[in-house]
Design a protein around this motif. Structure first.
Motif, PDB file in Angstrom:
ATOM      1  N   ASP A  20      71.036 -24.949  27.798  1.00  0.00           N
ATOM      2  CA  ASP A  20      71.677 -24.024  28.719  1.00  0.00           C
ATOM      3  C   ASP A  20      71.770 -24.722  30.079  1.00  0.00           C
ATOM      4  OD1 ASP A  20      71.161 -21.711  30.931  1.00  0.00           O
ATOM      5  OD2 ASP A  20      72.243 -20.897  29.204  1.00  0.00           O
ATOM      6  N   ASP A  21      72.805 -24.415  30.833  1.00  0.00           N
ATOM      7  CA  ASP A  21      72.981 -25.049  32.140  1.00  0.00           C
ATOM      8  C   ASP A  21      71.777 -24.822  33.044  1.00  0.00           C
ATOM      9  OD1 ASP A  21      75.463 -26.060  31.494  1.00  0.00           O
ATOM     10  OD2 ASP A  21      76.568 -24.381  32.382  1.00  0.00           O
ATOM     11  N   ASP A  22      71.124 -23.678  32.909  1.00  0.00           N
ATOM     12  CA  ASP A  22      69.993 -23.360  33.762  1.00  0.00           C
ATOM     13  C   ASP A  22      68.806 -24.294  33.524  1.00  0.00           C
ATOM     14  OD1 ASP A  22      69.069 -21.584  35.850  1.00  0.00           O
ATOM     15  OD2 ASP A  22      67.618 -20.819  34.395  1.00  0.00           O
ATOM     16  N   HIS A  23      68.788 -24.982  32.378  1.00  0.00           N
ATOM     17  CA  HIS A  23      67.734 -25.959  32.096  1.00  0.00           C
ATOM     18  C   HIS A  23      67.923 -27.228  32.921  1.00  0.00           C
ATOM     19  CE1 HIS A  23      67.146 -24.000  27.887  1.00  0.00           C
ATOM     20  NE2 HIS A  23      66.523 -23.330  28.841  1.00  0.00           N
ATOM     21  N   CYS A  24      69.085 -27.364  33.551  1.00  0.00           N
ATOM     22  CA  CYS A  24      69.388 -28.506  34.419  1.00  0.00           C
ATOM     23  C   CYS A  24      69.301 -28.042  35.874  1.00  0.00           C
ATOM     24  CB  CYS A  24      70.760 -29.077  34.078  1.00  0.00           C
ATOM     25  SG  CYS A  24      70.889 -29.643  32.336  1.00  0.00           S
ATOM     26  N   ALA A  25      70.339 -28.270  36.624  1.00  0.00           N
ATOM     27  CA  ALA A  25      70.362 -27.808  38.024  1.00  0.00           C
ATOM     28  C   ALA A  25      71.807 -27.502  38.389  1.00  0.00           C
ATOM     29  CB  ALA A  25      69.774 -28.869  38.941  1.00  0.00           C
ATOM     30  N   PRO A  26      72.365 -26.409  37.849  1.00  0.00           N
ATOM     31  CA  PRO A  26      73.785 -26.122  38.096  1.00  0.00           C
ATOM     32  C   PRO A  26      74.100 -25.939  39.576  1.00  0.00           C
ATOM     33  CG  PRO A  26      72.673 -24.247  37.063  1.00  0.00           C
ATOM     34  CD  PRO A  26      71.746 -25.407  36.981  1.00  0.00           C
ATOM     35  N   GLU A  27      73.155 -25.443  40.339  1.00  0.00           N
ATOM     36  CA  GLU A  27      73.398 -25.247  41.776  1.00  0.00           C
ATOM     37  C   GLU A  27      73.564 -26.573  42.509  1.00  0.00           C
ATOM     38  OE1 GLU A  27      69.019 -25.824  41.279  1.00  0.00           O
ATOM     39  OE2 GLU A  27      70.613 -24.773  40.198  1.00  0.00           O
ATOM     40  N   LYS A  28      73.124 -27.679  41.861  1.00  0.00           N
ATOM     41  CA  LYS A  28      73.279 -29.018  42.448  1.00  0.00           C
ATOM     42  C   LYS A  28      74.321 -29.843  41.701  1.00  0.00           C
ATOM     43  CE  LYS A  28      68.539 -28.891  44.146  1.00  0.00           C
ATOM     44  NZ  LYS A  28      67.174 -29.463  44.078  1.00  0.00           N
ATOM     45  N   GLY A  29      75.065 -29.180  40.820  1.00  0.00           N
ATOM     46  CA  GLY A  29      76.146 -29.854  40.117  1.00  0.00           C
ATOM     47  C   GLY A  29      75.756 -30.504  38.808  1.00  0.00           C
ATOM     48  N   TYR A  30      74.564 -30.200  38.264  1.00  0.00           N
ATOM     49  CA  TYR A  30      74.109 -30.783  36.996  1.00  0.00           C
ATOM     50  C   TYR A  30      74.154 -29.712  35.911  1.00  0.00           C
ATOM     51  CZ  TYR A  30      72.532 -35.017  39.340  1.00  0.00           C
ATOM     52  OH  TYR A  30      72.497 -36.201  40.037  1.00  0.00           O
ATOM     53  N   TYR A  31      74.924 -30.009  34.840  1.00  0.00           N
ATOM     54  CA  TYR A  31      75.150 -29.052  33.766  1.00  0.00           C
ATOM     55  C   TYR A  31      74.783 -29.679  32.426  1.00  0.00           C
ATOM     56  CZ  TYR A  31      77.885 -26.729  37.405  1.00  0.00           C
ATOM     57  OH  TYR A  31      78.287 -26.132  38.567  1.00  0.00           O
ATOM     58  N   CYS A  32      74.423 -28.834  31.473  1.00  0.00           N
ATOM     59  CA  CYS A  32      74.056 -29.312  30.132  1.00  0.00           C
ATOM     60  C   CYS A  32      75.310 -29.703  29.363  1.00  0.00           C
ATOM     61  CB  CYS A  32      73.289 -28.218  29.391  1.00  0.00           C
ATOM     62  SG  CYS A  32      72.560 -28.766  27.825  1.00  0.00           S
ATOM     63  N   ARG A  33      75.371 -30.960  28.909  1.00  0.00           N
ATOM     64  CA  ARG A  33      76.550 -31.473  28.225  1.00  0.00           C
ATOM     65  C   ARG A  33      76.125 -32.370  27.058  1.00  0.00           C
ATOM     66  NH1 ARG A  33      78.322 -27.980  30.780  1.00  0.00           N
ATOM     67  NH2 ARG A  33      80.101 -27.951  32.218  1.00  0.00           N
ATOM     68  N   PRO A  34      77.003 -32.621  26.086  1.00  0.00           N
ATOM     69  CA  PRO A  34      76.696 -33.545  24.999  1.00  0.00           C
ATOM     70  C   PRO A  34      76.614 -34.984  25.512  1.00  0.00           C
ATOM     71  CG  PRO A  34      78.555 -32.131  24.436  1.00  0.00           C
ATOM     72  CD  PRO A  34      78.304 -31.967  25.907  1.00  0.00           C
ATOM     73  N   GLY A  35      75.919 -35.837  24.747  1.00  0.00           N
ATOM     74  CA  GLY A  35      75.844 -37.239  25.102  1.00  0.00           C
ATOM     75  C   GLY A  35      77.193 -37.935  24.984  1.00  0.00           C
ATOM     76  N   GLN A  36      77.327 -39.057  25.648  1.00  0.00           N
ATOM     77  CA  GLN A  36      78.574 -39.810  25.607  1.00  0.00           C
ATOM     78  C   GLN A  36      78.683 -40.686  24.360  1.00  0.00           C
ATOM     79  OE1 GLN A  36      79.671 -41.658  29.556  1.00  0.00           O
ATOM     80  NE2 GLN A  36      77.630 -40.912  30.109  1.00  0.00           N
TER      81      GLN A  36
END
Length: 611
Positions: free
Chosen positions: A558-574
């Protein structure tokens, strides 16, 4: 930028000057004698940043006192843990289970003596609290050598065995110290009274099958009292560090490992170079008085410790990958020019006069001079000493089978090429260090011949602050652990490093738990952390919540496991699509930050000098 370069050069110069060095502070601190205490590790923080509180600490000086301490706690049904002198394990191995503040810490600091030595059989028995440096020295004084050891000499014998620590070699039995254990004595709890005590001493010989559990035990069987090691007559090592470009080097790893007895490899991916440690065994009559005094393990001046961290924090705050890459390149060049800290000891006025450097095994296999210095009021210390706001880091260490290592490196190269500068930060901490380890007889040892990869990288002192290129290192971590089925080093790693480890161990994990339950029926030496790692009593490694993925307490879902307020969102690996990582997503029109770190650092210098 010229000012910045001048400061970096000066810092590196000062870093290499001789320093006295304060020894580390205590890892157990009490508010009332030996009661009402806290336990931490050498870095001052566990992966979850929690405070470990215990009711008391005891310092046995011999096996009888240890037996009495365990008996008293066992009678009271009190959870307990052995704690070594410096506690260099990153995970919460030294924190007792049970209610917070109710457990007992059993320090092995004073269980540090030689018990017996038999030069004819090259066997030596010592108490488990002896440090690696003291062990190497007492063996050498009797004409003997410890065949293999970790590179850091500040660990204790009991601690390094409990975590399966090793050097680098696939020759013979391999580089894990526990493969050379031929006997052990443990003090274990007893639910019933035996000779007036609620504890007993158990002794394992080299043919006892339970030794396969005891010699790598995570401290959950009891407290190791004594260890008997199979040593060998003293010999010499010859080391040459050879630098090459990293084109197709992954295809050479296996052949290098199986032809170089003590060899290792250090990869600096952003600089596209590889350092092969051409490290071979020589007879004792070979010429050479060399010594390994690795630069990173020498005492460092307080100012340099603080300013080096300030440089890295500033680069992080400015999202300046170029600044980190410049720091890394300058540092690596300096390390290579100075032989990584090898000392020729040939009468020259400089430490390092060229390769090869040849010296006794006891002087070449391990280092850590920042531990062996008189007190100077913490004006100099080990670089990670928590009494100084210096380096603070995460460490991901996984053992990947030789059959998969080339594919893993190829995947990392794809990530590097897609994200220039993303891995410069690791090169401030020795890049990707690769050591070689054999399939182990121990139940918690390696399951295949493998390459153990150490990756150390920046950790913010703010648990909610993401790192620069957070996603790339998270993807590499998950790739190593799950795509390539890497086994974690027991004394390193973040929480997610131990996910699925019981499954990876297979039947060996089941055998270990069976022996554990045989000797500690009530789980008094277990804790929530060891239960979670071993899949017992319903305990969980994952600690979900806001920002949990940033600290390796969870894999983001979930995005909240990252830092969405600082621009970090949960995404798949490259590259590894199954990975889930915290990626920086720049808002439309957001400008890249390219501030001159050097000018800011110049402004900060007076404050650094005063503190």
């Amino acid at each position: 930028m010229a000012t910045f370069l001048a400061f970096v050069t000066l810092s590196l110069f000062l870093f290499h000057l001789p320093a006295s060095g304060s020894p580390p502070g205590p890892v157990i601190k009490c508010t009332s004698g030996d009661t009402n205490c806290t336990v931490t590790n050498a870095y001052g923080a566990f992966p979850d940043r929690s405070t470990c509180r215990v009711a008391a600490v005891t310092y046995p000086t011999n096996e009888q006192e240890l037996l009495l301490a365990v008996s008293n706690a066992s009678f009271a049904k009190q959870h307990m843990k052995a704690v070594s002198a410096y506690a260099h394990s990153i995970p919460k191995l030294s924190c007792p289970g049970g209610p917070s503040g109710a457990g007992l810490a059993i320090s092995t600091e004073r269980l540090n003596k030689l018990v017996s030595v038999d030069p004819a059989s090259s066997r030596m028995t010592v108490e488990a609290g002896i440090t690696l440096r003291a062990l190497l020295d007492v063996a050498a004084a009797n004409g003997l050598a410890v065949p293999h050891s970790p590179y850091w000499e500040g660990v204790t014998l009991g601690g390094l065995l409990g975590t399966g620590s090793h050097g680098s070699s696939v020759f013979g039995k391999g580089s894990a110290v526990h493969e050379y254990v031929v006997g052990m004595r443990l003090v274990v709890p007893s639910p019933v009274q035996i000779d007036g005590l609620y504890a007993r001493v158990v002794s394992f010989g080299e043919d006892d099958p339970d030794l396969l559990a005891a010699k790598v035990s995570l401290g959950v069987l009891g407290v190791v009292s004594q260890v008997t090691l199979q040593l060998e007559p003293m010999f010499k090592r010859s080391i040459t560090n050879r630098v090459q470009r990293d084109e197709a080097f992954e295809q050479t790893i296996a052949s290098f490992a199986f032809t170089t007895q003590y060899g290792d490899i250090t990869w600096y991916p952003s600089q596209a170079i590889v350092v092969y440690g051409d490290d071979v065994k020589l007879p004792i009559n070979a010429t050479g008085r060399g010594e390994n005094d690795f630069l990173g393990f020498r005492p460092q001046a307080r100012l340099i410790i603080k300013s080096t961290r300030a440089l890295e924090e500033l680069a992080e705050a400015r999202e300046d990958a170029n600044g980190k890459c410049l720091l890394a390149k300058t540092q690596v060049i300096s390390l290579l020019l100075l032989g990584m800290g090898l000392k020729s000891n040939d009468g020259s006025i400089v430490d390092f006069t060229g390769y090869p450097v040849i010296g006794n095994q006891s002087d070449m296999q391990s280092s850590g001079s920042c531990l062996r210095s008189p007190e100077d009021n913490v004006q100099t210390a080990c670089g990670w000493d928590p009494r100084i706001p210096g380096i603070f880091y995460h460490q991901t260490t996984a053992s990947i089978p030789f059959t998969s290592i080339a594919s893993f490196i190829a995947d990392v190269k794809k990530l590097r090429d897609a994200n220039p500068g993303a891995l410069c930060g690791t090169e401030l901490y020795l890049g990707f260090l690769m050591r070689f380890v054999r399939n182990s007889t121990a139940y918690l040892g390696k399951t295949e011949d493998c390459v153990d990869i150490d990756i150390t990288y920046y950790r913010s002192r703010d648990p909610e602050q993401p790192r620069l290129f957070e996603d790339v290192l998270e993807e590499i971590e998950q790739m190593a652990l799950f795509k390539y089925n890497g086994l974690p080093h027991w004394g390193k790693n973040r929480n997610i490093g131990f996910l699925k480890v019981r499954e990876k161990l297979g039947a060996k994990g089941d055998e270990f738990v069976s022996v554990m339950e045989k000797y500690d029926q009530e789980g008094l030496f277990s804790s929530d952390w060891t239960d979670a790692v071993l899949g017992l009593r319903g305990k969980e490694l994952v600690i979900s919540g806001k920002g949990c993925a940033l600290e390796g307490l969870c894999i983001c879902s979930d995005d909240d496991h990252c830092a969405p307020e600082k621009g970090y969102y949960c995404r798949p690996g490259q590259v590894y699509g199954e990975a889930r990582v915290c990626r920086r997503i720049q808002a439309a029109g957001e400008l890249e930050k390219r501030n001159d770190v050097g000018q800011d650092m110049f402004i900060m210098m007076p404050n650094l000098a005063r503190s």
